[in-house]
Design a protein around this motif. Structure first.
Motif, mmCIF file in Angstrom:
data_model
loop_
_atom_site.group_PDB
_atom_site.id
_atom_site.type_symbol
_atom_site.label_atom_id
_atom_site.label_comp_id
_atom_site.label_asym_id
_atom_site.label_seq_id
_atom_site.Cartn_x
_atom_site.Cartn_y
_atom_site.Cartn_z
ATOM 1 N N ARG A 14 -11.677 40.232 12.984
ATOM 2 C CA ARG A 14 -10.902 41.143 12.143
ATOM 3 C C ARG A 14 -9.594 40.475 11.744
ATOM 4 N NH1 ARG A 14 -9.915 47.438 13.130
ATOM 5 N NH2 ARG A 14 -11.875 47.459 12.032
ATOM 6 N N VAL A 15 -9.226 40.641 10.478
ATOM 7 C CA VAL A 15 -7.968 40.133 9.943
ATOM 8 C C VAL A 15 -7.294 41.296 9.217
ATOM 9 C CG1 VAL A 15 -6.871 38.452 8.411
ATOM 10 C CG2 VAL A 15 -8.938 37.814 9.666
ATOM 11 N N TRP A 16 -5.990 41.473 9.446
ATOM 12 C CA TRP A 16 -5.264 42.563 8.804
ATOM 13 C C TRP A 16 -3.841 42.130 8.488
ATOM 14 C CZ3 TRP A 16 -6.464 42.308 13.935
ATOM 15 C CH2 TRP A 16 -5.424 42.356 14.846
ATOM 16 N N ALA A 17 -3.161 42.955 7.712
ATOM 17 C CA ALA A 17 -1.764 42.703 7.357
ATOM 18 C C ALA A 17 -0.915 43.859 7.871
ATOM 19 C CB ALA A 17 -1.606 42.569 5.853
ATOM 20 N N ARG A 18 0.286 43.517 8.303
ATOM 21 C CA ARG A 18 1.241 44.531 8.747
ATOM 22 C C ARG A 18 2.032 45.049 7.558
ATOM 23 N NH1 ARG A 18 4.345 41.759 13.713
ATOM 24 N NH2 ARG A 18 6.051 42.503 12.436
ATOM 25 N N ARG A 19 2.861 46.052 7.793
ATOM 26 C CA ARG A 19 3.703 46.614 6.734
ATOM 27 C C ARG A 19 4.653 45.581 6.155
ATOM 28 N NH1 ARG A 19 2.050 50.788 9.229
ATOM 29 N NH2 ARG A 19 2.220 52.901 8.502
ATOM 30 N N ASP A 20 5.141 44.671 6.990
ATOM 31 C CA ASP A 20 6.082 43.652 6.516
ATOM 32 C C ASP A 20 5.379 42.460 5.863
ATOM 33 O OD1 ASP A 20 4.970 42.423 8.725
ATOM 34 O OD2 ASP A 20 6.862 42.132 9.790
ATOM 35 N N GLY A 21 4.047 42.499 5.739
ATOM 36 C CA GLY A 21 3.305 41.437 5.068
ATOM 37 C C GLY A 21 2.750 40.373 5.987
ATOM 38 N N ARG A 22 3.081 40.405 7.265
ATOM 39 C CA ARG A 22 2.581 39.400 8.200
ATOM 40 C C ARG A 22 1.078 39.577 8.389
ATOM 41 N NH1 ARG A 22 5.834 38.100 13.421
ATOM 42 N NH2 ARG A 22 6.855 36.842 11.861
ATOM 43 N N VAL A 23 0.341 38.481 8.316
ATOM 44 C CA VAL A 23 -1.111 38.485 8.498
ATOM 45 C C VAL A 23 -1.418 38.196 9.960
ATOM 46 C CG1 VAL A 23 -3.262 37.350 7.855
ATOM 47 C CG2 VAL A 23 -1.517 37.765 6.128
ATOM 48 N N CYS A 24 -2.331 38.980 10.537
ATOM 49 C CA CYS A 24 -2.730 38.821 11.937
ATOM 50 C C CYS A 24 -4.252 38.864 12.008
ATOM 51 C CB CYS A 24 -2.181 39.966 12.784
ATOM 52 S SG CYS A 24 -0.421 40.243 12.620
ATOM 53 N N GLY A 25 -4.818 38.247 13.035
ATOM 54 C CA GLY A 25 -6.266 38.315 13.172
ATOM 55 C C GLY A 25 -6.804 37.417 14.257
ATOM 56 N N LEU A 26 -8.131 37.231 14.207
ATOM 57 C CA LEU A 26 -8.832 36.386 15.166
ATOM 58 C C LEU A 26 -9.686 35.372 14.418
ATOM 59 C CD1 LEU A 26 -9.003 39.534 16.590
ATOM 60 C CD2 LEU A 26 -9.506 37.957 18.415
ATOM 61 N N VAL A 27 -9.762 34.160 14.949
ATOM 62 C CA VAL A 27 -10.538 33.090 14.336
ATOM 63 C C VAL A 27 -11.234 32.293 15.432
ATOM 64 C CG1 VAL A 27 -8.590 31.468 14.304
ATOM 65 C CG2 VAL A 27 -10.447 31.176 12.665
ATOM 66 N N ASN A 28 -12.454 31.825 15.116
ATOM 67 C CA ASN A 28 -13.187 30.960 16.035
ATOM 68 C C ASN A 28 -12.943 29.529 15.583
ATOM 69 O OD1 ASN A 28 -14.888 29.964 17.963
ATOM 70 N ND2 ASN A 28 -16.765 30.614 16.964
ATOM 71 N N GLY A 29 -12.166 28.788 16.341
ATOM 72 C CA GLY A 29 -11.811 27.434 15.952
ATOM 73 C C GLY A 29 -12.568 26.381 16.731
ATOM 74 N N TRP A 30 -12.532 25.182 16.192
ATOM 75 C CA TRP A 30 -13.152 24.043 16.871
ATOM 76 C C TRP A 30 -12.132 23.422 17.794
ATOM 77 C CZ3 TRP A 30 -18.211 22.569 16.060
ATOM 78 C CH2 TRP A 30 -18.875 23.258 15.052
ATOM 79 N N GLY A 31 -12.542 23.089 19.006
ATOM 80 C CA GLY A 31 -11.654 22.460 19.968
ATOM 81 C C GLY A 31 -11.534 20.964 19.702
ATOM 82 N N SER A 32 -10.693 20.307 20.480
ATOM 83 C CA SER A 32 -10.462 18.874 20.284
ATOM 84 C C SER A 32 -11.683 18.041 20.652
ATOM 85 C CB SER A 32 -9.262 18.428 21.113
ATOM 86 O OG SER A 32 -9.497 18.682 22.480
ATOM 87 N N PHE A 33 -12.634 18.580 21.417
ATOM 88 C CA PHE A 33 -13.850 17.851 21.777
ATOM 89 C C PHE A 33 -15.010 18.182 20.844
ATOM 90 C CE2 PHE A 33 -11.613 18.022 25.892
ATOM 91 C CZ PHE A 33 -11.453 16.661 26.070
ATOM 92 N N GLY A 34 -14.751 18.975 19.803
ATOM 93 C CA GLY A 34 -15.776 19.257 18.807
ATOM 94 C C GLY A 34 -16.552 20.538 19.030
ATOM 95 N N GLY A 35 -16.298 21.244 20.109
ATOM 96 C CA GLY A 35 -17.000 22.499 20.359
ATOM 97 C C GLY A 35 -16.182 23.698 19.905
ATOM 98 N N LEU A 36 -16.864 24.816 19.697
ATOM 99 C CA LEU A 36 -16.170 26.035 19.313
ATOM 100 C C LEU A 36 -15.445 26.620 20.521
ATOM 101 C CD1 LEU A 36 -18.912 27.535 17.024
ATOM 102 C CD2 LEU A 36 -16.657 26.787 16.310
ATOM 103 N N THR A 37 -14.245 27.115 20.304
ATOM 104 C CA THR A 37 -13.424 27.624 21.410
ATOM 105 C C THR A 37 -13.623 29.107 21.656
ATOM 106 O OG1 THR A 37 -11.586 28.081 19.923
ATOM 107 C CG2 THR A 37 -11.630 25.930 20.996
ATOM 108 N N GLY A 38 -14.190 29.835 20.731
ATOM 109 C CA GLY A 38 -14.293 31.288 20.843
ATOM 110 C C GLY A 38 -13.182 31.942 20.032
ATOM 111 N N MET A 39 -13.295 33.241 19.864
ATOM 112 C CA MET A 39 -12.309 33.966 19.061
ATOM 113 C C MET A 39 -10.926 33.858 19.695
ATOM 114 S SD MET A 39 -13.483 35.209 16.347
ATOM 115 C CE MET A 39 -15.047 35.488 15.578
ATOM 116 N N THR A 40 -9.970 33.432 18.889
ATOM 117 C CA THR A 40 -8.594 33.223 19.319
ATOM 118 C C THR A 40 -7.663 34.020 18.423
ATOM 119 O OG1 THR A 40 -9.195 30.979 19.963
ATOM 120 C CG2 THR A 40 -6.859 31.450 19.775
ATOM 121 N N ARG A 41 -6.642 34.624 19.012
ATOM 122 C CA ARG A 41 -5.682 35.428 18.257
ATOM 123 C C ARG A 41 -4.706 34.527 17.508
ATOM 124 N NH1 ARG A 41 -3.241 38.711 23.116
ATOM 125 N NH2 ARG A 41 -2.965 36.585 23.748
#
Length: 182
Positions: free
Chosen positions: A94-121
């Protein structure tokens, strides 16, 4: 054999003054305790009002908020991709915006060893994404401010962190109730 000696009853001006001083002291202590309890109640109510979730945009505000959120997301998303150095498209929760315009959410990123790290805030400071791993001392406070103010949702998705809310995790994880898979 035990003897109990009765204390003589004090009489006179000095004993009355002493009794009056003790009563005034007792009343003062009770007043201070009542004042302290009143302050605690006031600060608790103030804190609860501050941390209470704010309602999302609705009606006419929703159209304007969505357009503002899309513009903010259009400037944050490329920097998020560049920051994570993704060889593939981002997997977002989920990704959303606050009243002040700041974007917040979760993303599944790739780690430094090439594997997925899981959903991160993450949240955006200006257009730059900020993660907990960046070591900012105010990350948790900012993240909870994000969770309280979900003004407009940019993208629907899971709000859980870790492996299970990812695409691969949804195939491999299952809920357990009383030791049995659901």
């Amino acid at each position: 054999m035990t003897f109990v000696l009765r204390m003589p009853v004090a009489r006179g001006r000095h004993s009355r003054r002493k009794a009056l001083a003790v009563r005034i002291f007792d009343l003062g202590v009770m007043a201070l305790v009542a004042f302290a309890v009143g302050l605690m109640v006031m600060f608790t109510v103030r804190y609860e009002m501050k941390v209470e979730p704010k309602p999302p945009a609705a009606g006419g505000q929703l159209v304007q908020a969505r357009s503002m959120a899309r513009v903010r997301w259009a400037s944050v998303k490329p920097r998020l991709s560049a920051r994570l150095a993704q060889p593939h498209a981002l997997e977002l929760g989920r990704v959303w915006a606050r009243r002040d315009g700041r974007v917040c959410g979760l993303v599944n990123g790739w780690g430094s060893f090439g594997g997925l790290t899981g959903m991160t805030r993450f949240y955006a400071q200006g257009d730059e994404p900020v993660f907990k791993q960046d070591g900012r001392p105010d990350f948790e406070e900012e993240w909870w401010a994000c969770k309280r103010d979900r003004y407009v949702v940019i993208r629907e998705g899971s709000e859980e962190t870790g492996f299970c809310p990812t695409k691969l995790g949804r195939q491999r994880c299952f809920d357990v109730v009383y030791g049995r898979p659901e």
